[in-house]
Every structure is written in structure tokens, then in C-alpha cells.
Design a protein around this motif. Structure first.
Motif, PDB file in Angstrom:
ATOM      1  N   GLU A   1      75.370  59.227  15.015  1.00  0.00           N
ATOM      2  CA  GLU A   1      75.546  58.073  15.911  1.00  0.00           C
ATOM      3  C   GLU A   1      74.198  57.468  16.301  1.00  0.00           C
ATOM      4  OE1 GLU A   1      77.368  55.105  17.853  1.00  0.00           O
ATOM      5  OE2 GLU A   1      78.371  56.614  16.605  1.00  0.00           O
ATOM      6  N   ALA A   2      73.198  58.323  16.525  1.00  0.00           N
ATOM      7  CA  ALA A   2      71.874  57.833  16.922  1.00  0.00           C
ATOM      8  C   ALA A   2      71.264  56.926  15.864  1.00  0.00           C
ATOM      9  CB  ALA A   2      70.949  59.016  17.204  1.00  0.00           C
ATOM     10  N   TRP A   3      71.561  57.215  14.588  1.00  0.00           N
ATOM     11  CA  TRP A   3      70.987  56.418  13.500  1.00  0.00           C
ATOM     12  C   TRP A   3      71.809  55.180  13.182  1.00  0.00           C
ATOM     13  CZ3 TRP A   3      66.161  56.648  11.999  1.00  0.00           C
ATOM     14  CH2 TRP A   3      65.440  57.801  12.305  1.00  0.00           C
ATOM     15  N   ARG A   4      72.875  54.932  13.934  1.00  0.00           N
ATOM     16  CA  ARG A   4      73.619  53.675  13.766  1.00  0.00           C
ATOM     17  C   ARG A   4      72.936  52.519  14.492  1.00  0.00           C
ATOM     18  NH1 ARG A   4      78.891  56.855  14.096  1.00  0.00           N
ATOM     19  NH2 ARG A   4      79.555  56.881  11.921  1.00  0.00           N
ATOM     20  N   ASP A   5      71.999  52.843  15.374  1.00  0.00           N
ATOM     21  CA  ASP A   5      71.265  51.813  16.112  1.00  0.00           C
ATOM     22  C   ASP A   5      70.182  51.232  15.200  1.00  0.00           C
ATOM     23  OD1 ASP A   5      69.739  50.252  17.797  1.00  0.00           O
ATOM     24  OD2 ASP A   5      69.447  51.813  19.299  1.00  0.00           O
ATOM     25  N   PRO A   6      70.242  49.930  14.919  1.00  0.00           N
ATOM     26  CA  PRO A   6      69.214  49.342  14.041  1.00  0.00           C
ATOM     27  C   PRO A   6      67.787  49.579  14.530  1.00  0.00           C
ATOM     28  CG  PRO A   6      71.027  47.806  14.342  1.00  0.00           C
ATOM     29  CD  PRO A   6      71.272  48.942  15.297  1.00  0.00           C
ATOM     30  N   ALA A   7      67.604  49.731  15.846  1.00  0.00           N
ATOM     31  CA  ALA A   7      66.257  49.956  16.378  1.00  0.00           C
ATOM     32  C   ALA A   7      65.679  51.287  15.907  1.00  0.00           C
ATOM     33  CB  ALA A   7      66.278  49.903  17.900  1.00  0.00           C
ATOM     34  N   ALA A   8      66.549  52.233  15.551  1.00  0.00           N
ATOM     35  CA  ALA A   8      66.066  53.533  15.081  1.00  0.00           C
ATOM     36  C   ALA A   8      65.265  53.401  13.794  1.00  0.00           C
ATOM     37  CB  ALA A   8      67.246  54.479  14.866  1.00  0.00           C
ATOM     38  N   TRP A   9      65.566  52.378  13.015  1.00  0.00           N
ATOM     39  CA  TRP A   9      64.981  52.217  11.692  1.00  0.00           C
ATOM     40  C   TRP A   9      63.683  51.425  11.707  1.00  0.00           C
ATOM     41  CZ3 TRP A   9      67.681  54.391   7.549  1.00  0.00           C
ATOM     42  CH2 TRP A   9      68.930  54.923   7.902  1.00  0.00           C
ATOM     43  N   THR A  10      63.301  50.916  12.865  1.00  0.00           N
ATOM     44  CA  THR A  10      62.101  50.092  12.960  1.00  0.00           C
ATOM     45  C   THR A  10      60.969  50.877  13.597  1.00  0.00           C
ATOM     46  OG1 THR A  10      62.725  49.220  15.126  1.00  0.00           O
ATOM     47  CG2 THR A  10      63.505  48.022  13.178  1.00  0.00           C
TER      48      THR A  10
ATOM     49  N   MET B   1      61.215  53.210   0.226  1.00  0.00           N
ATOM     50  CA  MET B   1      62.161  52.902   1.285  1.00  0.00           C
ATOM     51  C   MET B   1      61.470  52.047   2.329  1.00  0.00           C
ATOM     52  SD  MET B   1      64.363  55.545   3.548  1.00  0.00           S
ATOM     53  CE  MET B   1      65.283  55.997   2.089  1.00  0.00           C
ATOM     54  N   THR B   2      62.118  51.002   2.775  1.00  0.00           N
ATOM     55  CA  THR B   2      61.545  50.104   3.769  1.00  0.00           C
ATOM     56  C   THR B   2      62.279  50.257   5.084  1.00  0.00           C
ATOM     57  OG1 THR B   2      63.032  48.318   3.149  1.00  0.00           O
ATOM     58  CG2 THR B   2      60.926  48.438   1.991  1.00  0.00           C
ATOM     59  N   ASP B   3      61.696  49.675   6.132  1.00  0.00           N
ATOM     60  CA  ASP B   3      62.266  49.808   7.469  1.00  0.00           C
ATOM     61  C   ASP B   3      63.649  49.189   7.581  1.00  0.00           C
ATOM     62  OD1 ASP B   3      60.101  51.182   8.310  1.00  0.00           O
ATOM     63  OD2 ASP B   3      59.183  49.554   9.431  1.00  0.00           O
ATOM     64  N   ASP B   4      64.013  48.260   6.683  1.00  0.00           N
ATOM     65  CA  ASP B   4      65.314  47.609   6.806  1.00  0.00           C
ATOM     66  C   ASP B   4      66.384  48.242   5.906  1.00  0.00           C
ATOM     67  OD1 ASP B   4      64.328  46.777   4.400  1.00  0.00           O
ATOM     68  OD2 ASP B   4      64.632  44.642   4.749  1.00  0.00           O
ATOM     69  N   THR B   5      66.079  49.398   5.322  1.00  0.00           N
ATOM     70  CA  THR B   5      67.038  50.096   4.486  1.00  0.00           C
ATOM     71  C   THR B   5      67.837  51.056   5.361  1.00  0.00           C
ATOM     72  OG1 THR B   5      65.518  49.994   2.620  1.00  0.00           O
ATOM     73  CG2 THR B   5      67.312  51.565   2.461  1.00  0.00           C
ATOM     74  N   MET B   6      69.060  50.682   5.683  1.00  0.00           N
ATOM     75  CA  MET B   6      69.886  51.520   6.541  1.00  0.00           C
ATOM     76  C   MET B   6      71.008  52.163   5.728  1.00  0.00           C
ATOM     77  SD  MET B   6      70.201  49.263  10.051  1.00  0.00           S
ATOM     78  CE  MET B   6      71.282  50.495  10.786  1.00  0.00           C
ATOM     79  N   PHE B   7      71.390  53.348   6.124  1.00  0.00           N
ATOM     80  CA  PHE B   7      72.532  54.026   5.527  1.00  0.00           C
ATOM     81  C   PHE B   7      73.203  54.838   6.627  1.00  0.00           C
ATOM     82  CE2 PHE B   7      68.663  56.432   4.691  1.00  0.00           C
ATOM     83  CZ  PHE B   7      68.956  57.667   5.263  1.00  0.00           C
ATOM     84  N   ASP B   8      74.415  55.269   6.363  1.00  0.00           N
ATOM     85  CA  ASP B   8      75.215  55.975   7.348  1.00  0.00           C
ATOM     86  C   ASP B   8      75.083  57.483   7.135  1.00  0.00           C
ATOM     87  OD1 ASP B   8      77.036  56.726   9.258  1.00  0.00           O
ATOM     88  OD2 ASP B   8      78.774  55.785   8.288  1.00  0.00           O
TER      89      ASP B   8
ATOM     90  N   PRO C   1      57.413  56.493   9.769  1.00  0.00           N
ATOM     91  CA  PRO C   1      58.279  55.326   9.978  1.00  0.00           C
ATOM     92  C   PRO C   1      59.721  55.758  10.224  1.00  0.00           C
ATOM     93  CG  PRO C   1      56.860  54.996   8.070  1.00  0.00           C
ATOM     94  CD  PRO C   1      56.714  56.439   8.475  1.00  0.00           C
ATOM     95  N   GLY C   2      60.430  54.963  11.009  1.00  0.00           N
ATOM     96  CA  GLY C   2      61.811  55.294  11.326  1.00  0.00           C
ATOM     97  C   GLY C   2      62.664  55.525  10.105  1.00  0.00           C
ATOM     98  N   ALA C   3      62.566  54.655   9.107  1.00  0.00           N
ATOM     99  CA  ALA C   3      63.393  54.792   7.910  1.00  0.00           C
ATOM    100  C   ALA C   3      63.074  56.068   7.141  1.00  0.00           C
ATOM    101  CB  ALA C   3      63.227  53.579   6.995  1.00  0.00           C
ATOM    102  N   VAL C   4      61.831  56.486   7.153  1.00  0.00           N
ATOM    103  CA  VAL C   4      61.459  57.734   6.486  1.00  0.00           C
ATOM    104  C   VAL C   4      62.034  58.921   7.251  1.00  0.00           C
ATOM    105  CG1 VAL C   4      59.530  59.212   5.786  1.00  0.00           C
ATOM    106  CG2 VAL C   4      59.403  56.733   5.443  1.00  0.00           C
ATOM    107  N   ALA C   5      62.007  58.853   8.578  1.00  0.00           N
ATOM    108  CA  ALA C   5      62.603  59.921   9.389  1.00  0.00           C
ATOM    109  C   ALA C   5      64.086  60.060   9.079  1.00  0.00           C
ATOM    110  CB  ALA C   5      62.385  59.641  10.878  1.00  0.00           C
ATOM    111  N   ALA C   6      64.774  58.944   8.887  1.00  0.00           N
ATOM    112  CA  ALA C   6      66.196  58.997   8.531  1.00  0.00           C
ATOM    113  C   ALA C   6      66.396  59.665   7.176  1.00  0.00           C
ATOM    114  CB  ALA C   6      66.784  57.584   8.520  1.00  0.00           C
ATOM    115  N   ALA C   7      65.521  59.365   6.220  1.00  0.00           N
ATOM    116  CA  ALA C   7      65.617  59.991   4.901  1.00  0.00           C
ATOM    117  C   ALA C   7      65.375  61.495   4.992  1.00  0.00           C
ATOM    118  CB  ALA C   7      64.626  59.350   3.929  1.00  0.00           C
TER     119      ALA C   7
END
Length: 196
Positions: free
Chosen positions: A93-102, A1-8, A113-119
């Protein structure tokens, strides 16, 4: 998973919120697939992780992000029936901000990394959604995207000795449904049922 992989996260958060609404007062003291958690503890954990991973998304580092989850289980607030669904919605809602993933953030006292935290957050929602559904006798059909992400995350966490991040993996047939395989990777028995 990379920092630019976003999901809802919202679809899975809504599913968990619906499960929360289905919990009766009589079930709060009942067991869950997590041996150390009664239903009330699981609900408290969901409230705590919603706050922690919401803060992680906003890079608001502090007690919510720095406390390991095993340290304590948050008390279940008297207004949990309305407050917990709101917290789950705020988490998504907090994870809809693209900055959360960087960049880097923190959750459970661990920098990642942000994207790992989202996972990790969506894995928590998927697995604990299953826990809550099983403990309270509700049907459960997780969001397919969230389930795929959780399974991928859990599969990637298994070490050479067969341990995942939550303990020893429970063997599940390779042709089992994806939810059952994810549950097994989380160290739970997919066949767990509540005692009636």
C-alpha cells in the motif's frame, strides 16, 4: 529504471503472505537457502524489510530505514501469523503513493532513488518468497511482473568478477526458467531443497 516507472507490489506481497500462512510451527527451526537464517529468522527478516521499505516509501527516515539488514534479524513476534501478512499488505500500500517513487529515500542505511528502493523491495519479496517456499516445501509461482523486475535488478547488479549484491552468482543455464536464473543471480543454488 526511472523515477516514473511504477509497478504494483501487492500481487507478490500476497503470494508471500500465503506462503507465510503455510508455515508450520515445526518448520520454524528448519534451514533455509540463506545459510545464516532458520525459517523463523527468514520470517523475522520479512517483517523487518516490510517495515523498512514501507518507511522508505513514505520517506519516514529513522531506525527502520537506517539499520543495515545484516546488523540483526528482528525477533519473530508471537503474532506473526496475522501480523506479517498485514505488514506485507501495508508495504504494498505504501508504494501505491506516486510520491514514493520520486526523489531520494533510504533503506538498509543506503540512500537511493525511490524507484530503485521499490525494485529492491520487490526483489526481496521474490527471492525470499522462493527461500520460504523451498524451506517449507511449498509450491511457488511468483508474480510475473515482480519476477521480471527482480531478475532485471539482480542482472544489473552483477560486477565484472561475477559477484552480485548478495555474493557470487551461481551459474544457471541461459535457457533455465526466469525464476531459476534470478535465484542464481541472487547467489543461491536453484536446486536447493530442504532436508526431510
Amino acid at each position: 529504471m526511472t523515477d516514473d516507472t511504477m509497478f504494483d507490489l501487492a500481487p507478490q506481497a500476497r503470494i508471500v503472505a500465503q506462503l507465510v500462512q503455510g508455515v508450520t510451527d515445526e518448520q520454524l527451526a528448519g534451514p533455509t537457502p540463506c545459510p545464516d537464517y532458520a525459517v523463523r529468522d527468514l520470517l523475522g527478516h520479512l517483517a523487518g524489510l516490510s517495515e523498512a521499505f514501507g518507511a522508505a516509501a513514505g520517506k519516514r527516515l529513522g531506525p527502520a530505514t537506517d539499520t543495515p539488514p545484516a546488523t540483526s534479524v528482528p525477533d519473530l513476534d508471537p503474532g506473526w501469523r496475522s501480523d506479517l501478512p498485514k505488514a506485507l499488505d501495508a508495504l504494498a500500500e505504501a508504494w501505491r503513493d506516486p510520491a514514493a517513487w520520486t526523489g531520494t529515500t533510504r533503506a538498509g542505511g543506503v540512500d537511493l532513488p525511490g524507484a530503485v528502493a521499490a525494485a529492491v523491495a520487490v526483489d526481496e519479496l521474490v527471492v525470499h518468497g522462493w527461500d520460504l517456499a523451498r524451506a517449507t516445501g511449498q509450491s511457488y509461482d511468483p508474480d510475473p511482473v515482480a519476477l521480471h523486475i527482480a531478475h532485471t535488478f539482480l542482472h544489473g547488479s552483477v560486477d565484472d568478477s561475477g559477484n552480485g549484491i548478495f555474493g557470487p552468482v551461481v551459474p544457471v543455464p541461459a535457457d533455465a526458467p526466469l525464476l531459476g536464473r534470478a535465484v542464481g543471480l541472487s547467489g543461491r543454488d536453484p536446486g536447493w531443497t530442504r532436508r526431510v
